[in-house]
Design a protein around this motif. Sequence first.
Motif, short mmCIF file in Angstrom:
data_model
loop_
_atom_site.label_atom_id
_atom_site.label_comp_id
_atom_site.label_asym_id
_atom_site.label_seq_id
_atom_site.Cartn_x
_atom_site.Cartn_y
_atom_site.Cartn_z
N MET A 9 1.33 145.18 49.88
CA MET A 9 2.40 146.12 49.55
C MET A 9 3.51 145.36 48.82
O MET A 9 3.85 144.25 49.19
N LYS A 10 4.04 146.01 47.78
CA LYS A 10 5.15 145.44 47.02
C LYS A 10 5.92 146.58 46.38
O LYS A 10 5.32 147.46 45.76
N ASN A 11 7.23 146.57 46.56
CA ASN A 11 8.08 147.62 45.98
C ASN A 11 7.60 149.02 46.37
O ASN A 11 7.56 149.93 45.55
N LYS A 12 7.24 149.19 47.65
CA LYS A 12 6.77 150.47 48.19
C LYS A 12 5.48 150.95 47.54
O LYS A 12 5.14 152.13 47.60
N ARG A 13 4.77 150.06 46.91
CA ARG A 13 3.51 150.40 46.27
C ARG A 13 2.38 149.58 46.88
O ARG A 13 2.58 148.43 47.30
N ILE A 14 1.19 150.17 46.93
CA ILE A 14 0.00 149.43 47.35
C ILE A 14 -0.39 148.49 46.23
O ILE A 14 -0.33 148.84 45.04
N GLU A 65 0.53 145.66 41.56
CA GLU A 65 0.89 147.03 41.91
C GLU A 65 0.00 147.99 41.13
O GLU A 65 -0.24 147.81 39.94
N ILE A 66 -0.50 149.00 41.81
CA ILE A 66 -1.42 149.94 41.17
C ILE A 66 -0.96 151.36 41.41
O ILE A 66 -0.58 151.73 42.53
N LYS A 67 -0.95 152.15 40.36
CA LYS A 67 -0.67 153.59 40.49
C LYS A 67 -2.00 154.29 40.73
O LYS A 67 -2.88 154.32 39.87
N LEU A 68 -2.15 154.83 41.93
CA LEU A 68 -3.39 155.50 42.32
C LEU A 68 -3.27 156.98 41.96
O LEU A 68 -2.31 157.65 42.36
N HIS A 69 -4.25 157.50 41.23
CA HIS A 69 -4.20 158.91 40.85
C HIS A 69 -5.62 159.46 40.80
O HIS A 69 -6.52 158.87 40.23
N GLY A 70 -5.81 160.59 41.45
CA GLY A 70 -7.15 161.17 41.50
C GLY A 70 -7.19 162.52 42.17
O GLY A 70 -6.29 163.35 41.96
N VAL A 71 -8.20 162.72 42.98
CA VAL A 71 -8.47 164.04 43.57
C VAL A 71 -9.02 163.87 44.99
O VAL A 71 -9.49 162.80 45.36
N ASN A 72 -8.95 164.94 45.75
CA ASN A 72 -9.76 165.07 46.96
C ASN A 72 -11.15 165.54 46.56
O ASN A 72 -11.30 166.27 45.58
N ARG A 73 -12.15 165.16 47.33
CA ARG A 73 -13.51 165.61 47.01
C ARG A 73 -14.26 165.98 48.28
O ARG A 73 -14.36 165.18 49.21
N SER A 108 3.13 155.86 45.45
CA SER A 108 1.99 154.95 45.35
C SER A 108 0.71 155.65 44.94
O SER A 108 -0.11 155.07 44.23
N GLY A 109 0.51 156.89 45.38
CA GLY A 109 -0.75 157.55 45.07
C GLY A 109 -0.68 159.07 45.12
O GLY A 109 0.16 159.64 45.83
N LEU A 110 -1.56 159.70 44.36
CA LEU A 110 -1.67 161.16 44.30
C LEU A 110 -3.13 161.55 44.30
O LEU A 110 -3.93 161.03 43.51
#
Length: 377
Positions: free
Chosen positions: A37-42, A48-56, A292-294
């Motif tokens: 964790m860094k700067n409230k991000r995973i 640091e990675i911006k996580l973006h995707g979907v539920n499946r 961090s993620g969506l």
Amino acid sequence: WSPKTPNLHTVTVNLWDSNGKIVDAITARFGIRQIGMKNKRITINGEEIKLHGVNRHTMWPDDGSALNLEQVKTDVALLKEVGANYVRGAHYPQDQRYLDLCDEQGIVMWEETLGPGVSLKDLLNPYWLHYQIEAVNEMIDASVNHPSIILHAFYNEGPSDDHRACPGYNASANAIRERMGAGYSPPAWYVTWASNKKTHDVCLGIADVISFNSYPAWYDRPGDLPYISKFWTEQIEWVEQHWPEKPFCISETGAGGVYEWMNKTDPKWSQKYEMEVVERDIKWALAEDRLSGLTIWQFNDIKANDGDTKKCGQCNYLPHPKSLDKPWTCAYIDVHCGRPGGENHKGQVDFWRRKKESFYKMKELYNAQLKKDGYFD
């Protein structure tokens, strides 16, 4: 291993008898990666990675939840096309063939135990909790070598607004952490759950990552598109104030759109309205550095429960083949009930994987983010 460079390795262990003959062997595939964790991000491997995707959900019309390999491959190919680098596996442990493909394709995974509808009564029942902890351990036994899994979770939308539930949450969290050895450092996975109690969740101190389910402009103030950014800004500011050290993810949000409803206008249940909600959710999430993620709800339309089907009735289909392996198309569907046609229509593709307007908007926005983050030139 990382989403950008999903390097994998294999190790083979042989068992030899006293004559030097191999009598048994096992080969396992794995990836080497470190989360933090860094700067409230995973972070993965310090980045640091911006996580973006979907539920499946694991569901197709013809085979139900028992997907064949080609169906699994089709889903993963669509996830890559839409630009998802992150998927929440809702609401149960995932197919190992699917996780193998996520490892290969660099798709980060959230995996959870079976858990919709968990009640306070369940969590106060030692017998129930015993088998819940067993389910946690079986999930980890099956998936321990998948580097794509960075989050393990439980109790989707559980009773976490009641202090009496927190020991049950702690029991599952500890079961996950105990599998990582002494000190949990560095962690193999982070602990979270999808909370619809949000700012009223009294168990959040147990989680490593805070994750909220909510549907602004769909269930909450439907039609009010500007409310989406206002709502999520309020949520993230509350998390920042109360849990400043924890990353924040949106675990469910979105809207429904009936595939056949392709109006140029945007009434509720139209493809256009679904796209407008999804677009605003994604734009807010990608622009918000504190998030961090969506994971948009959801990847594909699915069958709802039998009660919804009884209440809403099926749609009236155009002439179609008897087999479900080819798309059936609605001529008329009653949208004046909770689940039109007995389906959950919040997918970016329909039950047969036909792409909706929201799929193309998501593809545009997610792939632009991937390019910005250096996934490809």
